[in-house]
Design a protein around this motif. Structure first.
Motif, mmCIF file in Angstrom:
data_model
loop_
_atom_site.group_PDB
_atom_site.id
_atom_site.type_symbol
_atom_site.label_atom_id
_atom_site.label_comp_id
_atom_site.label_asym_id
_atom_site.label_seq_id
_atom_site.Cartn_x
_atom_site.Cartn_y
_atom_site.Cartn_z
ATOM 1 N N LEU A 101 0.851 -1.185 0.000
ATOM 2 C CA LEU A 101 0.000 0.000 0.000
ATOM 3 C C LEU A 101 0.891 1.241 0.000
ATOM 4 C CD1 LEU A 101 -2.915 -1.177 2.352
ATOM 5 C CD2 LEU A 101 -2.843 -1.137 -0.141
ATOM 6 N N GLY A 102 1.184 1.829 1.177
ATOM 7 C CA GLY A 102 2.016 3.022 1.223
ATOM 8 C C GLY A 102 3.432 2.764 0.730
ATOM 9 N N LEU A 103 3.970 3.729 -0.037
ATOM 10 C CA LEU A 103 5.334 3.643 -0.572
ATOM 11 C C LEU A 103 6.058 4.961 -0.331
ATOM 12 C CD1 LEU A 103 4.681 2.157 -4.152
ATOM 13 C CD2 LEU A 103 5.282 0.871 -2.093
ATOM 14 N N ALA A 104 7.357 4.876 -0.043
ATOM 15 C CA ALA A 104 8.180 6.080 0.074
ATOM 16 C C ALA A 104 9.648 5.698 -0.036
ATOM 17 C CB ALA A 104 7.926 6.810 1.394
ATOM 18 N N PHE A 105 10.421 6.527 -0.741
ATOM 19 C CA PHE A 105 11.858 6.304 -0.842
ATOM 20 C C PHE A 105 12.584 7.019 0.285
ATOM 21 C CE2 PHE A 105 11.016 5.023 -5.209
ATOM 22 C CZ PHE A 105 11.991 4.051 -5.421
ATOM 23 N N ASN A 106 13.585 6.353 0.833
ATOM 24 C CA ASN A 106 14.561 7.012 1.694
ATOM 25 C C ASN A 106 15.650 7.534 0.756
ATOM 26 O OD1 ASN A 106 16.819 7.645 3.299
ATOM 27 N ND2 ASN A 106 16.250 6.144 4.860
ATOM 28 N N TYR A 107 15.661 8.851 0.529
ATOM 29 C CA TYR A 107 16.574 9.407 -0.461
ATOM 30 C C TYR A 107 18.031 9.376 -0.010
ATOM 31 C CZ TYR A 107 12.441 10.986 -2.970
ATOM 32 O OH TYR A 107 11.255 11.033 -3.659
ATOM 33 N N GLN A 108 18.274 9.133 1.277
ATOM 34 C CA GLN A 108 19.644 9.010 1.760
ATOM 35 C C GLN A 108 20.247 7.663 1.378
ATOM 36 O OE1 GLN A 108 19.308 9.675 5.978
ATOM 37 N NE2 GLN A 108 18.939 11.868 5.759
ATOM 38 N N THR A 109 19.424 6.618 1.390
ATOM 39 C CA THR A 109 19.909 5.265 1.105
ATOM 40 C C THR A 109 19.427 4.726 -0.237
ATOM 41 O OG1 THR A 109 18.014 4.184 2.175
ATOM 42 C CG2 THR A 109 19.891 4.786 3.584
ATOM 43 N N SER A 110 18.465 5.421 -0.871
ATOM 44 C CA SER A 110 17.819 5.014 -2.127
ATOM 45 C C SER A 110 16.972 3.760 -1.975
ATOM 46 C CB SER A 110 18.854 4.791 -3.244
ATOM 47 O OG SER A 110 19.525 6.012 -3.538
ATOM 48 N N GLU A 111 16.692 3.346 -0.739
ATOM 49 C CA GLU A 111 15.838 2.187 -0.505
ATOM 50 C C GLU A 111 14.368 2.601 -0.584
ATOM 51 O OE1 GLU A 111 18.313 -0.426 2.733
ATOM 52 O OE2 GLU A 111 17.592 1.546 3.352
ATOM 53 N N LEU A 112 13.559 1.691 -1.102
ATOM 54 C CA LEU A 112 12.119 1.905 -1.149
ATOM 55 C C LEU A 112 11.478 1.197 0.032
ATOM 56 C CD1 LEU A 112 9.543 2.902 -2.622
ATOM 57 C CD2 LEU A 112 9.526 0.695 -3.827
ATOM 58 N N TYR A 113 10.789 1.978 0.872
ATOM 59 C CA TYR A 113 10.054 1.406 2.003
ATOM 60 C C TYR A 113 8.607 1.159 1.595
ATOM 61 C CZ TYR A 113 13.748 1.988 5.483
ATOM 62 O OH TYR A 113 14.905 1.868 6.208
ATOM 63 N N LEU A 121 6.150 -3.470 7.769
ATOM 64 C CA LEU A 121 7.053 -2.518 7.123
ATOM 65 C C LEU A 121 8.184 -3.285 6.447
ATOM 66 C CD1 LEU A 121 7.706 0.490 6.670
ATOM 67 C CD2 LEU A 121 9.106 0.395 8.751
ATOM 68 N N MET A 122 8.299 -3.107 5.122
ATOM 69 C CA MET A 122 9.293 -3.795 4.314
ATOM 70 C C MET A 122 10.162 -2.763 3.611
ATOM 71 S SD MET A 122 7.926 -6.812 4.931
ATOM 72 C CE MET A 122 8.738 -7.955 3.808
ATOM 73 N N LYS A 123 11.282 -3.225 3.041
ATOM 74 C CA LYS A 123 12.086 -2.346 2.203
ATOM 75 C C LYS A 123 12.793 -3.170 1.139
ATOM 76 C CE LYS A 123 16.380 -2.327 4.973
ATOM 77 N NZ LYS A 123 17.370 -1.455 5.656
ATOM 78 N N VAL A 124 13.092 -2.502 0.011
ATOM 79 C CA VAL A 124 13.857 -3.130 -1.063
ATOM 80 C C VAL A 124 14.959 -2.167 -1.477
ATOM 81 C CG1 VAL A 124 11.938 -4.527 -1.914
ATOM 82 C CG2 VAL A 124 12.290 -2.244 -2.838
ATOM 83 N N PRO A 125 16.077 -2.677 -1.987
ATOM 84 C CA PRO A 125 17.165 -1.794 -2.423
ATOM 85 C C PRO A 125 16.790 -1.035 -3.680
ATOM 86 C CG PRO A 125 17.656 -4.068 -2.977
ATOM 87 C CD PRO A 125 16.415 -4.105 -2.141
ATOM 88 N N SER A 126 17.634 -0.091 -4.062
ATOM 89 C CA SER A 126 17.355 0.747 -5.234
ATOM 90 C C SER A 126 17.249 -0.065 -6.517
ATOM 91 C CB SER A 126 18.445 1.808 -5.387
ATOM 92 O OG SER A 126 19.726 1.186 -5.543
ATOM 93 N N SER A 127 17.832 -1.260 -6.525
ATOM 94 C CA SER A 127 17.773 -2.122 -7.699
ATOM 95 C C SER A 127 16.525 -2.988 -7.729
ATOM 96 C CB SER A 127 19.011 -3.029 -7.739
ATOM 97 O OG SER A 127 19.105 -3.787 -6.537
ATOM 98 N N GLY A 128 15.710 -2.927 -6.662
ATOM 99 C CA GLY A 128 14.484 -3.710 -6.609
ATOM 100 C C GLY A 128 14.720 -5.135 -6.155
#
Length: 332
Positions: A101-113, A121-128
């Motif tokens: 549902l909710g999505l947001a990038f941590n622009y410091q780490t480029s991870e997608l939460y 609460l999950m996260k994936v790296p910038s490469s998906g």
């Protein structure tokens, strides 16, 4: 300005010609069929996207009009493509496949939460790719239904909502009739790895947004027709107040680059069509004091369908919905 005054101003704007006509639709970005439910949107640090979640547990990235949305990641750590690909919303299988549902990038780490309705609460790296579970519980209790998400761009602190501790997303129609107020606003600090509850007893909290200066966070209560403000700093630190009372159901909240907030507002659940020309669903832009600055009618795009989010990016508005198979792009 008092809350009553804010409501009066809002009502006056709705009844006036200042409500923008929704005739500036630029394009529709369709999800690959038969997927539905782009409930929330995110753009990465280099401006690519939007990224959105889909009914079968995947996160998709829009790469352009030729290729449209392509698979970027998933929100389930054990997703089986054979079983999950193409499933619809509210399927029993979603508890295995995930529902981002909710999505947001941590622009410091480029991870997608990701606020996944089932996995927390999950996260994936910038490469998906496959996700990592960040938080699955708070105060010893597993999450039942995560919904909204935002990240402080300066600190990386994550704020998210648990819509209900009683119902899950597959029970959404029942939840919206129940009068449930077991929801909460939750904070996760990636530096300390601590998770804490900031507000309790919320009536289906859906959206969350941090102020530009990080001094407060807003949370919408879908079934209470209001947005609350929780102070993170200053003389009112750790207290809350009503920020905006609305004549409809507020879903997600998104901050723009100027520090204003866009709120997606919907009709009363199960209410009959109004006698005057309908103006809901509606995109409402407010400033940090809760003053209504702009309204954009979305009834031509969505009719009676719910609008989950409106986000401003690079001079355009993007709108999302749990009920449709596309993202609308239009001029504000």
């Amino acid at each position: 300005m008092s809350n009553i005054a804010i409501l009066v101003v809002f009502a006056l704007l709705i009844c006036s010609s200042s409500v923008a006509n929704s005739n500036r639709l630029l394009s529709r970005q369709f999800l690959p069929p038969p997927l539905t439910g782009p409930e929330s949107l995110a753009f990465d640090s280099v401006g690519e996207g939007p990224y959105t979640g889909a009914s079968d547990g995947r996160i998709l990235k829009y790469v352009g009009p030729s290729d449209g949305f392509v698979e970027f990641a998933s929100s389930s750590p054990c997703r089986n493509k054979t079983i999950c690909d193409g499933i619809s919303d509210f399927s029993e299988i979603q508890k295995t496949c995930g529902r981002p549902l909710g999505l947001a990038f941590n622009y410091q780490t480029s991870e997608l939460y990701i606020a996944d309705a089932y996995f927390g609460l999950m996260k994936v790296p910038s490469s998906g790719g496959s996700p990592t579970q960040v938080v699955s519980c708070v105060e010893g209790k597993s999450f039942r239904f995560l919904a909204g998400l935002d990240i402080d761009p300066q600190t990386g602190v994550v704020y998210f909502t648990e819509a209900s501790t009683t119902y899950q997303i597959r029970d959404l129609p029942t939840l919206l009739r129940s009068g449930d107020n077991s929801g909460s606003l939750v904070k996760f600090d990636p530096c300390t790895m601590e998770t804490s509850v900031l507000l309790r007893d919320l009536a289906v909290p859906s959206g969350v947004a941090v102020s530009k200066d990080g001094s407060y966070v807003l949370v919408s209560e879908f079934m209470a027709n209001r947005v609350q403000r929780f102070w993170l700093e200053g003389d009112k630190q750790n207290t809350s107040e009503i920020f905006l009372q609305l004549p409809g159901k507020p879903d997600n909240i998104k901050r723009n680059s100027a520090g204003d907030f866009w709120v997606a507002v919907n009709n009363q659940v199960g209410s009959p069509p109004p006698s005057r020309p309908p103006v809901l669903p509606l995109a409402v832009r407010v400033d940090g004091n809760g003053f209504v600055l702009q309204e954009v009618a979305l009834v031509e795009e969505y009719g009676t369908e719910m609008v989950s989010e409106v986000q401003e990016f690079n001079g355009k508005l993007y709108s999302a919905s749990l009920d449709v198979s596309y993202v609308n792009v239009f001029m504000p």
